[in-house]
Design a protein around this motif. Structure first.
Motif, short mmCIF file in Angstrom:
data_model
loop_
_atom_site.label_atom_id
_atom_site.label_comp_id
_atom_site.label_asym_id
_atom_site.label_seq_id
_atom_site.Cartn_x
_atom_site.Cartn_y
_atom_site.Cartn_z
N ILE A 196 44.24 44.28 31.32
CA ILE A 196 44.12 43.94 32.75
C ILE A 196 45.46 44.06 33.45
O ILE A 196 45.54 44.43 34.63
CB ILE A 196 43.51 42.53 32.94
CG1 ILE A 196 42.89 42.40 34.35
CG2 ILE A 196 44.56 41.44 32.76
CD1 ILE A 196 41.68 43.26 34.55
N GLY A 197 46.55 43.76 32.70
CA GLY A 197 47.88 43.87 33.30
C GLY A 197 48.19 45.30 33.68
O GLY A 197 48.77 45.55 34.76
N SER A 198 47.83 46.24 32.83
CA SER A 198 48.09 47.65 33.10
C SER A 198 47.26 48.14 34.29
O SER A 198 47.76 48.82 35.18
CB SER A 198 47.77 48.47 31.85
OG SER A 198 47.81 49.85 32.14
N VAL A 199 45.99 47.77 34.31
CA VAL A 199 45.09 48.23 35.38
C VAL A 199 45.49 47.62 36.72
O VAL A 199 45.44 48.27 37.77
CB VAL A 199 43.63 47.87 35.03
CG1 VAL A 199 42.69 48.23 36.18
CG2 VAL A 199 43.20 48.58 33.75
N ALA A 200 45.88 46.34 36.72
CA ALA A 200 46.19 45.63 37.96
C ALA A 200 47.39 46.21 38.67
O ALA A 200 47.48 46.14 39.91
CB ALA A 200 46.41 44.15 37.67
N GLU A 201 48.34 46.78 37.90
CA GLU A 201 49.54 47.34 38.55
C GLU A 201 49.18 48.42 39.57
O GLU A 201 49.84 48.58 40.59
CB GLU A 201 50.47 47.92 37.49
CG GLU A 201 51.21 46.86 36.70
CD GLU A 201 52.16 47.50 35.68
OE1 GLU A 201 52.24 48.75 35.68
OE2 GLU A 201 52.79 46.76 34.92
N ILE A 202 48.10 49.15 39.30
CA ILE A 202 47.70 50.26 40.17
C ILE A 202 47.25 49.74 41.55
O ILE A 202 47.50 50.38 42.57
CB ILE A 202 46.59 51.10 39.50
CG1 ILE A 202 47.14 51.70 38.20
CG2 ILE A 202 46.07 52.18 40.43
CD1 ILE A 202 46.08 52.40 37.36
N VAL A 203 46.62 48.56 41.62
CA VAL A 203 46.14 48.02 42.90
C VAL A 203 47.13 47.00 43.47
O VAL A 203 46.78 46.21 44.36
CB VAL A 203 44.75 47.38 42.76
CG1 VAL A 203 43.70 48.43 42.47
CG2 VAL A 203 44.76 46.30 41.67
N GLY A 204 48.36 47.05 42.96
CA GLY A 204 49.40 46.19 43.51
C GLY A 204 49.27 44.75 43.13
O GLY A 204 49.63 43.85 43.90
N GLY A 205 48.77 44.49 41.90
CA GLY A 205 48.59 43.11 41.49
C GLY A 205 49.03 42.88 40.07
O GLY A 205 49.65 43.74 39.43
N LYS A 206 48.73 41.73 39.58
CA LYS A 206 49.01 41.39 38.19
C LYS A 206 48.01 40.34 37.75
O LYS A 206 47.33 39.71 38.56
CB LYS A 206 50.43 40.86 38.04
CG LYS A 206 50.76 39.66 38.91
CD LYS A 206 52.22 39.27 38.77
CE LYS A 206 52.56 38.07 39.67
NZ LYS A 206 53.97 37.67 39.52
N GLY A 207 47.94 40.15 36.42
CA GLY A 207 46.96 39.20 35.91
C GLY A 207 47.19 38.92 34.44
O GLY A 207 48.18 39.33 33.85
#
Length: 856
Positions: free
Chosen positions: A811-822
């Motif tokens: 989820i951390g890797s995917v979230a970077e693309i939409v300008g987020g983190k998790g």
């Protein structure tokens, strides 16, 4: 001359002859209980004529705005039907206060009319009182009038009286002959529009007393009154006052707005004349402090307004329009009477509110009247039954005088005797229902000559002697107990008589006697016994707080809402105060806060009470004490004085300083009748009690709110479960369609879902994980309402154990693309993002991340 030039010419003529030009008095004669409206120029000088007042001048002139719609001078029903009667008119006048008399008055009148204004002397007639030979001789000697044009008439026409009582005397009227051939002599004083009175010279030398007798005044005076509108018509060569420039602006406005030219037909012309006249009356009266209501002066105003509104229907005005026409009054008359400009906004608000209310009444009433009238016309005896007229009045609020007018137009009579019988029956029923439950003090003949001295202004306990004992009623010669009066309730307390203690439950004033009603029915007391009377002090303190606060509130109401506000009723008790007052609309929350704040400001200022007791009425008037038409005042009065802010006539008991009131708080505001508002409030301990009650209510509401919140949360969870259950098949389909990763048993699924919030997305992801069972990785995402992104990743247990895949890292890797983190657990992790436009790109990256992780 234009009307403005004519008015100025009159004033300049008398200024040159030593007259002081004085402003017009208001149309509302404040301080004169004998009049509803100022109906003559001399009203403001009545005290001078009676020898009760003086002026710094002995000669005066002015233009006075007068209203004649009630009492002896009642022109209302004639207005509009003819061309020379008005409800409001200007009276040009000149006065002598013990200075010049008949000779000068007659000579100057003739000079102004014939030499300055160039009226044809052969068209002028002079009338004198049949017994006034002096005036007749002066007309012959000081003017060049045709002697045959001097006529003698009786008291009906040539003895002027202001009313049933007051200054009066013989008068000499000047009439103008408008007949083509100057043959109008026989038409003088017969009510013909061809020969009209234009100037009345009154020679005041008497006062009409209550019994009708005539008393000589200390000095002889002159009071003249010229009908401004009438003389304008003469000067401008018009046969109708309405054809002059005095009324032209109103008629033009009505013609423009209605699309009907003035003069198109008699029906619409009458309507325009009625409206043009009545709007002037309404504008001036309201600007001077009158408010339409259901009694007294206010009722007259309401009749005038409703008559104008009804005639508006003949011009096809079905929405409020009179309030707009008020601006024409301000434009036309504001230079001479500036108050109609200064108070225009107030005048328009009052008129519009009345129009809106009456239009509803008129629409309902006219429909029913039409049915009743048709039935009456078709019957053998054409009259409207009293029951029908009463139904219109009682059920639909349709004024009885309007029913009479409409019936007259249809040639039908109203059974008025029966109407008034039904009205009286209604009043009797109301009286029975509202009869006080308190014990009625029986007035015995012995009380007629008994007088009690009230000592309660200075003390709450005193000793008096029993004068009258009647059952459980005792009259003392002196007492600190206040008897209910002026809205303030009676005191209660204890009375001790020769060792016997009695509870005083009520106090009543019977004539000049103060009667105490005891709670005990068995009283062994005889006249002459001494009684110690002790008022319940704490209760008295609460009452006087509320009473003094009522005065401050009244002043604040007038300051915030306008000086048209006046008391229509009040109640002052120990636990609250109630105040009814004339006002045309709801008092807004903002206005209530402003009034409340002003009252509390005056409380904090600790204004000391100056209690003027038993002072002459005229002295109180000079102090500027607030008084209103209809209130009854004796020769001696009390004035409650809290400085410039509040100064009123009042016989009640009050605090010594406003600080004793403590705090003031409104508790309610409502309408109790058309044009009458009611407010209720508390002070001192009452505010404390009110706050405790509000706190209790607030706590109860808070508890109920928490319960509702808990219930809401439970319901939301249940709803969420139901919604999730409905999406189980959707998750099964996603699990079934998960695609295998090339060269691997690992399945991958990504999807964008529709959800309301991130919690719902998480719940769906958990459901999807259950359906995938093993060897699967999935990421679901959603675009939320606040332009944000929510993502949830899941990994089955076997891949965590055998392949080292973890949902948190994914989820951390995917979230970077939409300008987020998790982050989160290996099995399930969540993330948020700020770029919903890249959600598809983020989901597409999942496969690459998994492939790289498996290689490692």
């Amino acid at each position: 001359m234009t009307s403005d030039e004519l008015r100025q010419s009159f004033l300049e003529f008398f200024r040159e002859r030593g007259h002081t030009i004085v402003p017009s008095a208001p149309t509302i004669p404040h301080g004169d209980k004998t009049l509803l409206f100022t109906n003559a120029g001399m009203n403001q000088f009545k005290d001078v004529f009676l020898g009760e007042g003086t002026r710094p001048y002995t000669r005066a002139a002015d233009t006075q705005k007068c209203i004649r719609v009630s009492g002896k001078h009642n022109d209302l029903e004639e207005v509009g039907l003819d061309t020379y009667h008005h409800t409001l008119f200007e009276m040009l006048g000149n006065w002598s206060f013990g200075d010049y008399y008949k000779k000068e008055a007659i000579g100057w009148a003739w000079e102004l009319l014939t030499k300055v204004w160039k009226l044809d002397p052969s068209r002028l007639y002079a009338t004198v009182f049949v017994e006034d030979d002096e005036s007749a001789e002066l007309w012959r000697t000081v003017t060049n009038i045709d002697p045959t044009h001097i006529q003698k008439h009786g008291a009906k026409d040539n003895f002027w009286e202001m009313g049933e009582t007051g200054p009066c005397g013989p008068c000499s009227e000047i009439h103008y002959d408008n007949t083509p051939d100057k043959s109008g002599g026989p038409l003088v004083n017969v009510g013909s529009p061809l020969v009209i009175e234009i100037w009345n010279l009154v020679f005041i030398q008497y006062n009409r007393a209550l019994g009708g007798t005539l008393e000589d005044l200390p000095m002889r005076h002159v009071d003249t009154g010229m009908g401004f509108e009438r003389v304008c018509a003469v000067i401008q060569g018009k046969h109708s006052n309405y054809d002059t420039d005095v009324f032209e602006p109103y008629l033009s406005w009505l013609s423009d707005k209605s699309g009907i030219p003035y003069g198109a037909n008699e029906e619409t012309s009458i309507a325009m004349r009625v409206i043009a006249d009545h709007i002037r009356t309404l504008s001036h009266a309201i600007a001077d402090g009158a408010i339409p209501s259901n009694e007294g002066r206010g009722y007259v105003m309401r009749r005038v307004l409703r008559r104008a509104a009804r005639y508006g229907r003949k011009l096809n005005f079905r929405e409020p329009f009179l309030y707009e026409l008020a601006s024409v009054v301000a434009q036309k008359m504001g230079k001479v009477f500036p108050e109609v400009i200064e108070r225009l906004e107030h005048v328009q608000r009052v008129i519009k509110a009345e129009e809106e209310s009456f239009n509803v009444t008129l629409d309902r009433g006219l429909a029913l009247f039409e049915e009743i009238a048709l039935s009456a016309e078709e019957s053998e005896s054409p009259f409207i039954a009293g029951e029908s007229a009463f139904k219109l009045y009682d059920t639909f609020g349709f004024p009885i005088d309007l029913t009479e007018v409409l019936a007259r137009e249809r040639g039908v009579e109203v059974e008025m005797e029966r109407f008034y019988e039904l009205l009286q029956e209604q009043k009797d029923r109301s009286l029975r229902v509202h009869t006080s439950k308190k014990q009625v003090v029986q007035v015995v003949s012995e009380l007629n000559d008994v007088q009690s001295t009230f000592t309660g202004y200075d003390t709450t306990d005193d000793t008096g002697r029993a004068l009258i004992v009647e059952g459980n009623m005792i009259v003392l010669d002196r007492t600190p107990f206040y008897a209910e009066s002026g809205g303030q309730i009676s005191d209660t307390g204890m009375m001790t008589i020769e060792g016997q203690q009695f509870e005083v439950k009520d106090v009543r004033k019977v004539g000049t006697a103060i009667a105490h009603v005891l709670a005990s029915e068995e009283v062994s007391v005889e006249p002459g016994m001494l009684a110690h009377a002790a008022v319940n002090r704490e209760r008295r303190k609460d009452i006087i707080r509320n009473h003094s606060a009522t005065h401050l509130m009244h002043a604040a109401l007038r300051k915030v809402l306008g000086d048209h506000v006046h008391q229509s009723g009040s109640l002052v008790t120990n636990d609250h105060l109630r105040f009814d007052f004339a006002h045309y609309s709801k008092v807004t929350p903002e206005e209530l806060r402003e009034i409340e704040s002003l009252v509390n400001e005056k409380i904090r200022e600790s204004i000391k009470l100056i209690h003027h007791r038993n002072i002459p009425f005229d002295e109180a008037k000079k102090m500027g004490a607030l008084m209103f038409f209809g209130d009854k005042y004796g020769a001696k009065v009390n004035v409650v004085d809290f400085g410039p802010f509040s100064r009123e006539f009042c016989g009640g008991v009050h605090v010594h300083s406003t600080s004793e009131i403590g705090l003031f708080k409104f508790t309610s505001e409502a309408s109790i009748a058309s044009g009458i508002r009611r407010v209720e409030a508390v002070t001192g301990k009452g505010v404390e009690q009110w706050l405790l009650e509000q706190e209790s209510k607030l706590n109860e509401v808070s508890r109920e709110f928490e319960q509702l919140q808990d219930e809401k949360r439970k319901l939301e969870k249940e709803i969420a479960k139901l919604k999730l259950g409905q999406r189980r098949d959707e998750m099964k389909a996603l699990a079934a369609s998960a695609r295998p990763l090339n060269g691997s048993k690992v399945r991958i699924q990504t999807a964008e879902l529709k959800v309301t919030d991130s919690e719902e997305l998480k719940a769906l992801a958990e459901m999807l994980r259950e359906e995938l069972k093993d060897s699967a990785v999935a990421v679901v995402g959603a675009k939320l309402a606040d332009d944000k992104v929510s993502l949830v990743s899941i990994v089955t247990d076997d891949l965590i154990r055998d392949k080292k895949l973890q949902a948190g890292k994914l989820i951390g890797s995917v979230a970077e693309i939409v300008g987020g983190k998790g982050g989160g657990r290996p099995q399930l992790a969540q993330a948020g993002g700020k770029d919903p436009d890249r959600l598809a790109e983020a989901l597409a990256s999942v496969e690459g991340f998994v492939r790289e992780t498996l290689k490692a």
